[in-house]
Scaffold this motif. Structure first.
Motif, PDB file in Angstrom:
ATOM      1  N   ASP A  64      10.589   1.759   3.951  1.00  0.00           N
ATOM      2  CA  ASP A  64      11.969   1.936   5.092  1.00  0.00           C
ATOM      3  C   ASP A  64      13.051   2.812   5.219  1.00  0.00           C
ATOM      4  N   GLU A  65      12.906   3.815   4.303  1.00  0.00           N
ATOM      5  CA  GLU A  65      13.967   4.852   4.887  1.00  0.00           C
ATOM      6  C   GLU A  65      13.414   6.117   5.375  1.00  0.00           C
ATOM      7  N   TYR A  66      12.085   6.478   5.088  1.00  0.00           N
ATOM      8  CA  TYR A  66      11.890   7.514   5.286  1.00  0.00           C
ATOM      9  C   TYR A  66      10.286   7.533   6.374  1.00  0.00           C
ATOM     10  N   GLY A  67      10.012   6.638   6.028  1.00  0.00           N
ATOM     11  CA  GLY A  67       8.769   6.037   6.889  1.00  0.00           C
ATOM     12  C   GLY A  67       7.261   6.937   6.003  1.00  0.00           C
ATOM     13  N   ILE A  68       7.469   6.648   4.997  1.00  0.00           N
ATOM     14  CA  ILE A  68       6.688   7.549   3.892  1.00  0.00           C
ATOM     15  C   ILE A  68       5.381   6.197   3.362  1.00  0.00           C
ATOM     16  N   THR A  69       4.742   6.683   3.617  1.00  0.00           N
ATOM     17  CA  THR A  69       3.583   5.190   2.769  1.00  0.00           C
ATOM     18  C   THR A  69       3.644   5.946   0.958  1.00  0.00           C
ATOM     19  N   ILE A  70       3.202   4.999   0.213  1.00  0.00           N
ATOM     20  CA  ILE A  70       3.751   5.462  -1.336  1.00  0.00           C
ATOM     21  C   ILE A  70       1.496   4.268  -1.255  1.00  0.00           C
ATOM     22  N   GLN A  71       1.446   5.084  -1.871  1.00  0.00           N
ATOM     23  CA  GLN A  71      -0.550   4.329  -1.955  1.00  0.00           C
ATOM     24  C   GLN A  71      -0.580   4.376  -3.888  1.00  0.00           C
ATOM     25  N   HIS A  72      -0.809   3.043  -4.260  1.00  0.00           N
ATOM     26  CA  HIS A  72      -1.229   3.318  -5.610  1.00  0.00           C
ATOM     27  C   HIS A  72      -2.900   3.625  -5.685  1.00  0.00           C
ATOM     28  N   ALA A  73      -2.703   4.129  -6.963  1.00  0.00           N
ATOM     29  CA  ALA A  73      -3.972   4.698  -7.485  1.00  0.00           C
ATOM     30  C   ALA A  73      -4.064   4.248  -8.558  1.00  0.00           C
ATOM     31  N   TRP A  74      -5.546   4.140  -9.301  1.00  0.00           N
ATOM     32  CA  TRP A  74      -5.879   3.319 -10.720  1.00  0.00           C
ATOM     33  C   TRP A  74      -6.452   4.024 -11.307  1.00  0.00           C
ATOM     34  N   GLY A  75      -6.619   4.847 -12.956  1.00  0.00           N
ATOM     35  CA  GLY A  75      -7.416   5.254 -13.495  1.00  0.00           C
ATOM     36  C   GLY A  75      -7.481   5.644 -14.533  1.00  0.00           C
ATOM     37  N   MET A  76      -7.442   6.108 -15.094  1.00  0.00           N
ATOM     38  CA  MET A  76      -8.375   7.220 -16.542  1.00  0.00           C
ATOM     39  C   MET A  76      -8.074   8.109 -16.551  1.00  0.00           C
ATOM     40  N   THR A  77      -7.645   8.553 -17.928  1.00  0.00           N
ATOM     41  CA  THR A  77      -8.790   9.866 -18.535  1.00  0.00           C
ATOM     42  C   THR A  77     -10.494   9.064 -18.614  1.00  0.00           C
ATOM     43  N   GLU A  78     -10.816   8.405 -19.192  1.00  0.00           N
ATOM     44  CA  GLU A  78     -12.460   8.346 -19.501  1.00  0.00           C
ATOM     45  C   GLU A  78     -13.354   7.870 -18.299  1.00  0.00           C
ATOM     46  N   LEU A  79     -12.310   7.739 -17.175  1.00  0.00           N
ATOM     47  CA  LEU A  79     -12.582   8.091 -15.212  1.00  0.00           C
ATOM     48  C   LEU A  79     -12.120   8.721 -14.403  1.00  0.00           C
ATOM     49  N   SER A  80     -12.410  10.412 -15.247  1.00  0.00           N
ATOM     50  CA  SER A  80     -11.964  11.567 -15.091  1.00  0.00           C
ATOM     51  C   SER A  80     -10.880  11.978 -13.858  1.00  0.00           C
ATOM     52  N   PRO A  81      -9.916  11.015 -13.041  1.00  0.00           N
ATOM     53  CA  PRO A  81      -9.731   9.596 -13.641  1.00  0.00           C
ATOM     54  C   PRO A  81      -9.346   8.604 -12.464  1.00  0.00           C
ATOM     55  N   LEU A  82     -10.381   8.953 -11.312  1.00  0.00           N
ATOM     56  CA  LEU A  82      -9.816   7.792 -10.093  1.00  0.00           C
ATOM     57  C   LEU A  82     -11.085   6.865 -10.271  1.00  0.00           C
ATOM     58  N   GLY A  83     -10.838   5.586 -10.080  1.00  0.00           N
ATOM     59  CA  GLY A  83     -10.782   4.178 -10.069  1.00  0.00           C
ATOM     60  C   GLY A  83     -10.565   3.552  -9.133  1.00  0.00           C
ATOM     61  N   THR A  84      -9.679   3.405  -8.474  1.00  0.00           N
ATOM     62  CA  THR A  84      -9.098   2.943  -7.311  1.00  0.00           C
ATOM     63  C   THR A  84      -7.978   3.323  -6.606  1.00  0.00           C
ATOM     64  N   VAL A  85      -8.420   3.590  -4.696  1.00  0.00           N
ATOM     65  CA  VAL A  85      -6.986   3.928  -4.478  1.00  0.00           C
ATOM     66  C   VAL A  85      -6.463   2.315  -3.340  1.00  0.00           C
ATOM     67  N   ASN A  86      -5.347   2.578  -3.296  1.00  0.00           N
ATOM     68  CA  ASN A  86      -5.279   1.206  -2.421  1.00  0.00           C
ATOM     69  C   ASN A  86      -5.491   1.895  -0.368  1.00  0.00           C
TER      70      ASN A  86
END
Length: 541
Positions: free
Chosen positions: A316-338
């Motif tokens: 709302d203040e800066y027009g920048i998208t923050i995207q959630h991601a989830w992962g783990m060390t055991e996943l290198s780490p990328l598991g999901t990105v929103n």
């Protein structure tokens, strides 16, 4: 019948070769520990990586040798990523934020033969060197003018080491399934566990991470990884950025909001990634200074759940998208990105935000499922929660130095409790283990409890991770005093000094007459959380 195609191994060195050949004049910019900004190109980085490779071989490194790094995000660390893995050795990134005894334990478990370090960690190196007999050489990642004055055997200057080496080197054609790098994960009971990545898994992770519905990176981007290179290889960005030819900007140890803002603006950063605490610091600087981010388009947040208010503020203040991601060390780490699908683009703001705060959906190469206590898969209805399992091309099969496998019927149990909707969007709702995630670091609640109960005046203790405005979570310690004892909050906190890293020490201590238990005699943290629902952190002094 087999296909009639070339069989080229998927190896890490091919990424930097590609970057030199097709993006050779693209810059790598670093904020150095010594102070000045350093800049050069992928072509120059490749030459220096080959010099480093020649030097490491002369020091006795060989196929399978573990070579540790204890360093910030900078150009020398980048060179070593490729030099070490490129010769068939294993890049072992060590987290300098851990307690010294944990660092030395990890170095010894990995049997590192060489350890390369930034000079800001010189005191730590001097303290652990006597406890690390496998390390034959200690390489200070600096030039002769900035060599540290420490008592360490076989101390080597990185710039002196590579200066006399040839820029000519032919990367060996390695088995793509051979090990390329090693990261240790902690946060559960016992000692940290090593996750050993292969060349194949690392390259596939880099390829899939760059996809439009993942990190969406290209040669038009300027990438600043705030997440440290000792945190699951900076989420793979030192591989993904050169793979697509993106300009890289390394922040060194300048993780505060003002320092990051200066780099964002001066280098035209378009994409960055880090834990929520980092973005909170950036937001505070923007508000306090009245500044704007003129080039940043997207930020990936992971390591801990992003507070919805933080996402809203940037949007709302800066027009920048923050995207959630989830992962783990055991996943290198990328598991999901929103990343939204086309059908989500027409949602109103409220409905879209409900989607945005989820952890996202997996890219190609990762598969998820939610199961009940009996292992039965649960419906993807966005409501029914269960244990989260994962499998994929860059998911662990077995821990380093461990004989048994953590897999259950070919799936890795993450320890998280989650649900998934019909489009595959994941939402983490809880965790089966009481790991406390604070500022991107994991803290073992059991370790905190054991230390508390080692105090002569403590009868029982429970550690909880409670929501914190700055650090996502901080540990709260709940203590039952022994009869007749009158130990204070300050005495309990002092008891942690020298036993754990500073960030692990509880934020506060409260005393109760009794801690609730389950029918089987275990501490009921569900009940305890309900009892503490009105608790608020003390105001900072």
């Amino acid at each position: 019948m087999q296909g009639k195609m070339m069989n080229q191994p998927l190896i890490v060195s091919s990424i930097l070769e590609h970057a030199e050949r097709y993006h050779g004049d693209t810059e790598i910019v670093s904020q150095t520990v010594e102070g000045p900004i350093h800049r050069y190109t992928y072509a120059e980085a490749h030459k220096r990586s080959k010099q480093a490779a020649n030097a490491l071989l002369k020091l006795g490194a060989d196929t399978g040798s573990r070579i540790a790094t204890l360093a910030w995000n900078n150009f020398r660390h980048f060179e070593l990523y490729y030099a070490i893995s490129g010769i068939g050795a294993i890049t072992h990134t060590v987290n300098p934020r851990l307690f010294p005894e944990q660092v030395s334990w990890i170095v010894n478990d990995a049997e590192d033969q060489i350890l390369c370090f930034d000079t800001s960690f010189s005191t730590l190196i001097e303290s652990i060197a006597p406890q690390c007999p496998s390390v034959k050489y200690w390489i200070a990642m600096t030039n002769r003018d900035h060599m540290p004055d420490i008592r360490v055997p076989n101390l080597v200057c990185y710039e002196d080491l590579i200066a006399s080496e040839s820029e000519e080197f032919t990367w060996p054609r390695l088995d793509e399934n051979s090990a390329s790098s090693l990261c240790y994960t902690s946060g559960t009971t016992g000692n940290p566990k090593g996750v050993l990545y292969s060349h194949r898994s690392t390259l596939l992770h880099a390829l899939s991470s760059a996809l439009p519905d993942a990190m969406n990176l290209s040669g038009r981007d300027v990438v600043l990884p705030v997440v440290p290179m000792f945190h699951v290889n900076a989420w793979g960005l030192p591989y993904t950025a050169p793979l697509v030819g993106a300009k890289l900007v390394f922040p060194g140890d300048g993780m505060d909001g003002e320092s990051l803002y200066q780099l964002f603006e001066s280098e035209g950063v378009t994409f960055s990634a880090g834990v929520p605490t980092v973005w909170l610091g950036v937001l505070q600087h923007l508000r306090n200074s009245g500044s704007k981010l003129s080039t940043v388009e997207r930020m990936i947040v992971g390591g801990a759940a992003c507070p919805p208010a933080l996402m809203q503020s940037f949007r709302d203040e800066y027009g920048i998208t923050i995207q959630h991601a989830w992962g783990m060390t055991e996943l290198s780490p990328l598991g999901t990105v929103n990343t939204p699908k086309s059908k989500h683009l027409g949602l109103d703001d409220e409905e879209r935000f409900k989607l945005d705060i989820k952890q996202g959906r997996p890219p190609f190469g990762i598969d998820l499922k939610i199961v009940d206590d009996n292992g039965n898969e649960l419906p993807r209805d966005g409501q029914t929660s269960g244990d989260l399992l994962v499998r994929g091309y860059w998911v662990i099969d077995q821990y380093y130095n461990k004989d048994d496998s953590p897999l259950v019927d070919g799936w890795f149990p993450t320890g998280d409790v989650a649900n998934q909707d019909k489009d595959g969007y994941l939402q983490i709702t809880d965790r089966s283990k009481d790991v406390i995630k604070s500022g991107g670091e994991w803290i073992s609640s059991i370790e905190l409890e054991n230390i508390a109960m080692s105090h002569a005046a403590v009868s029982e203790a429970a550690a909880l991770g409670l929501s914190h405005d700055k650090w996502d979570e901080r540990p709260l310690l709940v203590v039952v005093r022994k009869a007749g004892q009158d130990v204070s909050r300050e005495e309990i906190l002092a008891h942690y000094q020298g036993k754990v890293a500073k960030f692990c020490i509880p934020e506060d201590v409260i005393f109760v007459d009794e801690i609730p238990h389950t029918a089987t005699g275990k501490v009921s943290k569900v009940t305890l959380r309900k009892q503490l629902s009105d608790y608020r952190w003390p105001a900072p002094k």
